[in-house]
Design an enzyme around this catalytic site. Structure first.
Site, short mmCIF file in Angstrom:
data_model
loop_
_atom_site.label_atom_id
_atom_site.label_comp_id
_atom_site.label_asym_id
_atom_site.label_seq_id
_atom_site.Cartn_x
_atom_site.Cartn_y
_atom_site.Cartn_z
N ASP A 48 3.28 -4.21 8.04
CA ASP A 48 2.03 -3.53 7.79
C ASP A 48 0.92 -4.52 8.14
O ASP A 48 0.65 -5.46 7.39
CB ASP A 48 1.95 -3.11 6.31
CG ASP A 48 0.65 -2.38 6.02
OD1 ASP A 48 -0.25 -2.40 6.88
OD2 ASP A 48 0.55 -1.80 4.93
N GLN A 93 -4.27 -4.91 7.31
CA GLN A 93 -5.26 -5.90 6.86
C GLN A 93 -5.12 -7.22 7.61
O GLN A 93 -5.79 -8.19 7.26
CB GLN A 93 -5.10 -6.16 5.34
CG GLN A 93 -5.31 -4.94 4.47
CD GLN A 93 -6.75 -4.44 4.46
OE1 GLN A 93 -7.67 -5.11 4.95
NE2 GLN A 93 -6.96 -3.27 3.91
N HIS A 101 0.87 -1.18 0.00
CA HIS A 101 0.00 0.00 0.00
C HIS A 101 0.91 1.23 0.00
O HIS A 101 2.02 1.19 0.53
CB HIS A 101 -0.83 -0.05 1.28
CG HIS A 101 -1.87 1.01 1.42
ND1 HIS A 101 -1.57 2.30 1.81
CD2 HIS A 101 -3.22 0.97 1.26
CE1 HIS A 101 -2.70 3.00 1.88
NE2 HIS A 101 -3.71 2.22 1.55
N CYS A 110 -4.90 2.39 -3.45
CA CYS A 110 -3.62 2.89 -2.92
C CYS A 110 -2.50 1.88 -3.15
O CYS A 110 -1.60 1.74 -2.31
CB CYS A 110 -3.72 3.24 -1.44
SG CYS A 110 -4.91 4.53 -1.10
N LYS A 113 -10.31 -0.12 10.50
CA LYS A 113 -10.51 -1.34 9.69
C LYS A 113 -10.85 -2.54 10.57
O LYS A 113 -11.03 -3.64 10.07
CB LYS A 113 -9.24 -1.64 8.88
CG LYS A 113 -8.95 -0.63 7.79
CD LYS A 113 -7.69 -0.98 7.06
CE LYS A 113 -7.12 0.18 6.28
NZ LYS A 113 -7.81 0.46 5.03
N1 PMP Z 1 -1.74 -0.72 4.60
C1 PMP Z 1 -2.70 -1.46 4.06
C2 PMP Z 1 -2.38 -2.85 3.62
C3 PMP Z 1 -3.98 -0.94 3.91
O1 PMP Z 1 -4.94 -1.67 3.35
C4 PMP Z 1 -4.23 0.38 4.35
C5 PMP Z 1 -5.61 1.00 4.20
N2 PMP Z 1 -6.16 0.88 2.93
C6 PMP Z 1 -3.19 1.10 4.93
C7 PMP Z 1 -1.96 0.52 5.03
C8 PMP Z 1 -3.35 2.50 5.39
O2 PMP Z 1 -4.33 2.60 6.37
P1 PMP Z 1 -4.80 4.05 6.84
O3 PMP Z 1 -5.32 4.74 5.62
O4 PMP Z 1 -5.86 3.77 7.84
O5 PMP Z 1 -3.60 4.72 7.41
#
Ligand code: PMP
Length: 408
Positions: free
Chosen positions: A200, A203, A123, A365, A226
């Protein structure tokens, strides 16, 4: 197996009364999940009955607020099995966790020519902060590739992960492919060359039991929103000795011990990294979230989502021209990003929305991932503990209607 009907009753937005015309089929939990009553009530009770700033007042309201906020931190620490609540830094979201480490740890530990290793399935939150750091320092960012199944190709890992690698930061679960990466194996490989590791878990923490001591990672980040919790609160976990050695990320109130006009000294962990008034209601909400998920059971949630993912991949395979990207269900979390012939994902999502089906369309993203696939975008359905097989059936019916509308 989870009692999903009972679970759904915990989520006010999922009741038919919320969406009487076309009952909502919410399949976008990977972007942000829905919130159970217990979380809403914990935040509401704080705001209505003991709202005050934390760590400051010598009066009961403020003490109650501080106790609830710090109790939430202790709950989060237990939830991810951190050794110590001081290793749990409250941040705004996973993104801020990466920026904090890339800035604070990175400024002190990265020099020209050093390498930062990521993967091609990250991401943007786990790419851009490192690119910024590399630009500031003249360091090099390298990437572990993924194969045609959306699985990391580790065949050249020994060339990518070397004594030049200072940190290996990678996702536990891909937000596009759903791939569950071999976290412990990758951490062991990083340790063998003396590299730091950052996971990270945006998820992962919402969907499976996560134990930071078992991982033995150096840093790990995730977001509250999430995992059935509020927005505006996330977690950076870090090993205590690393956090102790790192300079603050942001300066201001709460993060100091003493300030003079000439210089300042820093507060203890975790507050050294929490400048200014924090997200108090959201922190307390995250504590209630952890209670809720613990009560349901993370292993049970993971098992149920495995079942749903198998069910969904099977059901989606009956839609002609549809391709789900990523590995088979056995290697995948509850995420199905797909393309339907040459249809634009935004058109698919818009038509599904008319049937009350909420999916996400775009690059999620993860632009480098999509570029490698030769795609600008995919449509993504994602599942959580409140998703039912009947909702997946509605998605499939909706996709058949999309095919008819486009005369495919
Ligand atoms: N890493 C992953 C794998 C994600 O799916 C996301 C959210 N789409 C993020 C990081 C970033 O999360 P946030 O926008 O809540 O900071």
């Amino acid at each position: 197996m989870l009692d999903v009907a009972k679970i759904r009753a915990d989520f006010p937005i999922l009741t038919v009364e919320s969406y009487p015309d076309v009952p909502l089929v919410f399949l976008d939990s990977a972007a942000s999940s829905q919130k159970p009553t217990a979380v809403l009530e914990a935040m509401d009770t704080y705001l209505r009955t003991y709202n005050a700033n934390v760590h400051r007042g010598i009066y009961r309201l403020s003490e109650d607020a501080t106790n609830a906020y710090e109790a939430a931190r202790a709950k989060v620490a237990r939830f991810i099995n951190a050794q110590d609540a001081a290793e749990v830094i409250f941040v705004r979201n996973a993104t801020e966790g990466f920026n904090l480490v890339a800035y604070s740890w990175g400024e002190a530990n990265i020099s020209a020519g050093d390498e930062i290793l990521l993967t091609e399935m990250e991401h943007h939150a786990n790419i851009v902060p490192w690119q910024l750091l590399a630009q500031r320092k003249g360091a090099v960012v390298r990437y572990v590739p993924f194969d045609e199944n959306g699985v990391l190709d580790l065949s050249n890992l020994a060339e990518l992960l070397t004594e030049r690698t200072k940190i290996f930061s990678f996702t536990a679960v891909s937000n596009v492919f759903g791939t569950i990466n071999p976290v412990k194996q990758l951490i062991a490989a990083a340790k063998a060359v003396g590299a730091m590791t950052m996971i990270d878990a945006a998820q992962a923490v919402p969907h499976m039991p996560i134990d930071v001591q078992d991982f033995d990672c150096d840093f790990l980040a995730f977001s509250g929103h999430k995992m059935c919790g509020p927005t505006g609160i996330g977690v950076l976990y870090g090993k205590r000795e690393l956090l102790e050695a790192m300079p603050p990320f942001m300066g201001g109130g709460d993060m100091i011990r003493r300030v003079t006009l000439e210089k300042s000294t820093w507060n203890d962990l975790p507050w050294k990294f929490e400048a200014g008034t924090p997200s108090i209601a959201e922190g307390i909400g995250l504590g209630a979230t952890v209670d809720y998920l613990t009560h349901v059971g993370m292993a049970e949630i993971h098992a149920y989502e495995q079942y749903l993912t198998h069910y969904a991949l099977e059901a989606l395979s009956e839609v002609p021209g549809l391709k789900v990207w990523g590995p088979p269900a056995s290697q995948k979390a509850g995420v199905a990003a797909f393309t339907l012939e040459k249809l634009h994902p935004h058109d698919i999502a818009e038509l599904l929305d008319k049937d009350g089906i909420a999916v996400r369309a775009g690059h999620h993203c993860a632009m480098p991932l999509h570029k490698k696939l030769g795609l600008a975008a995919t449509t993504r359905a994602s599942f959580y503990l409140y998703t039912t097989p009947a909702e997946i059936d509605r998605l499939v019916e909706g996709l058949h209607r999309v095919r008819q509308i486009f005369r495919l």
